[in-house]
Design an enzyme around this catalytic site. Structure first.
Site, short mmCIF file in Angstrom:
data_model
loop_
_atom_site.label_atom_id
_atom_site.label_comp_id
_atom_site.label_asym_id
_atom_site.label_seq_id
_atom_site.Cartn_x
_atom_site.Cartn_y
_atom_site.Cartn_z
N TYR A 93 0.82 -1.21 0.00
CA TYR A 93 0.00 0.00 0.00
C TYR A 93 0.85 1.26 0.00
CZ TYR A 93 -4.17 2.76 1.21
OH TYR A 93 -5.22 3.65 1.21
N SER A 189 0.93 -7.62 1.45
CA SER A 189 -0.08 -6.66 1.89
C SER A 189 -0.98 -6.27 0.72
CB SER A 189 0.60 -5.45 2.53
OG SER A 189 -0.34 -4.65 3.20
N GLN A 190 -1.00 -5.01 0.30
CA GLN A 190 -1.77 -4.67 -0.90
C GLN A 190 -1.34 -5.52 -2.08
OE1 GLN A 190 -2.82 -0.47 -2.74
NE2 GLN A 190 -0.81 -1.10 -3.48
N HIS A 305 2.38 -7.09 11.03
CA HIS A 305 2.23 -7.00 9.58
C HIS A 305 3.54 -7.19 8.83
CE1 HIS A 305 -0.06 -6.35 6.03
NE2 HIS A 305 0.57 -5.25 5.69
#
Length: 326
Positions: A93, A189-190, A305
């Site tokens: 992201y 992630s993204q 994360h």
């Protein structure tokens, strides 16, 4: 202090929420990709001197959504005979394709590595990007990208991003040193969310490696975490109180659970049990719906994360080698 805040691991392994899917989900994506292919891919490969004598670096430009030019890096092991298997990587992201020397792992393993910009991103203080989002957005949104154009599936930001990503996999057929039959998609992630979407939209991929993926089981995510980016949806709906059901109906066209149910390639996932950005239940929701029977997941109980980091890279190298029969 980070804690394991989500479901216990035994329950995560069985977590299969029944999420509503639009009746025209498949038609929407078929029409979107057909419209993108009305534009010639027109892939351009320009050699770049990146000061890396052991690899070849090419600046890549190709037509994505609406014919917009999308940038990527292609990093190749120098003088390796082709056609080469290719890893197509999508970025986390707010990041962009960065600089070539940031992307040496896969070339060192003997793979071609296509690192794809995310339109409109790459100005958040980490990996830089150069691809604009010419389509922009049609209405008010919370700061960030997650609610841009959320009034409609047609205008939503990730319609353009997912389409760009599908077109990126087609670049593997546009360069003579790349093998179009051996393409693996990956990202964290993204980038992991984009990976899942591409795996559900592109047949014939060799494999997919979504790492702590975003954009899955999104309504649940907004209900159990206040971390960004999901907090962007929370902020948007705190103001647009009358738009809750419409918003989640639009987001359902982009939810990783539905793409996972359509995936036709082997996959290696990862999840971190202290991850408040992409909560583990949202990752397992996609993992447990993956349509291909060969699906693996690495679980990191004491990480957030950041996930598995170098340990996950090592797992991906083993998984990719196995896909090639190594």
């Amino acid at each position: 202090m980070a804690v394991q805040f989500d479901l216990p691991l035994a329950e995560l392994r069985e977590f299969r929420p029944e999420l509503p899917v639009a009746a025209d989900f498949d038609a929407f994506w078929a029409g979107t990709l057909a419209a993108a292919r009305d534009h010639e891919l027109a892939a351009e490969f320009t050699p770049v001197d990146a000061g890396l004598p052991l690899v070849e670096v090419l600046d890549v430009r190709f037509a994505g959504f609406g014919g917009d030019r999308v940038a990527a890096w292609l990093v190749l092991p120098r003088d390796a005979p082709g056609p080469l298997p290719t890893v197509v990587e999508f970025i986390g992201y707010a990041g962009g394709r960065g600089l070539p020397h940031e992307h040496l792992l896969w070339a060192a393993a003997g793979w071609a590595h296509l690192v794809v910009d995310t339109r409109g991103q790459g100005s958040a203080g980490h990996s830089v990007g150069v691809t604009p989002d010419r389509a922009g957005t049609t209405g008010p949104h919370a700061p960030g990208f997650l609610t841009m154009g959320v009034e409609s599936p047609d205008s939503y930001f990730y319609r353009r991003v997912f389409t760009d990503a599908v077109r990126a996999t087609e670049v593997a057929a546009a360069h003579p040193r790349l093998d179009p039959g051996r393409v693996v998609v990956t990202g964290g992630s993204q980038g992991g969310g984009i990976t899942i979407a591409v795996a559900g939209l592109v047949p014939g991929l060799l494999g997919a490696m979504p790492d702590v993926p975003f954009l899955s089981c999104m309504r649940r995510a907004t209900e159990i975490t206040d971390s960004r980016p999901y907090a962007e949806v929370t902020a948007y709906l705190a103001g647009h109180r009358d738009a809750v059901e419409r918003t989640f109906e639009v987001l359902s066209y982009f939810d990783g659970v539905h793409f996972a149910a359509r995936a036709s390639a082997p996959a290696l996932f990862s999840a971190a049990l202290m991850d408040t950005v992409c909560p583990p239940s949202t990752v397992f929701a996609a993992y447990n719906r993956w349509a291909h029977p060969r699906t693996e997941i690495e679980v990191y109980p004491y990480n957030g994360h950041e996930g598995g980091g170098a340990f996950q890279q090592a797992a991906q190298l083993r998984f990719a080698a196995g896909l090639l029969g190594g």
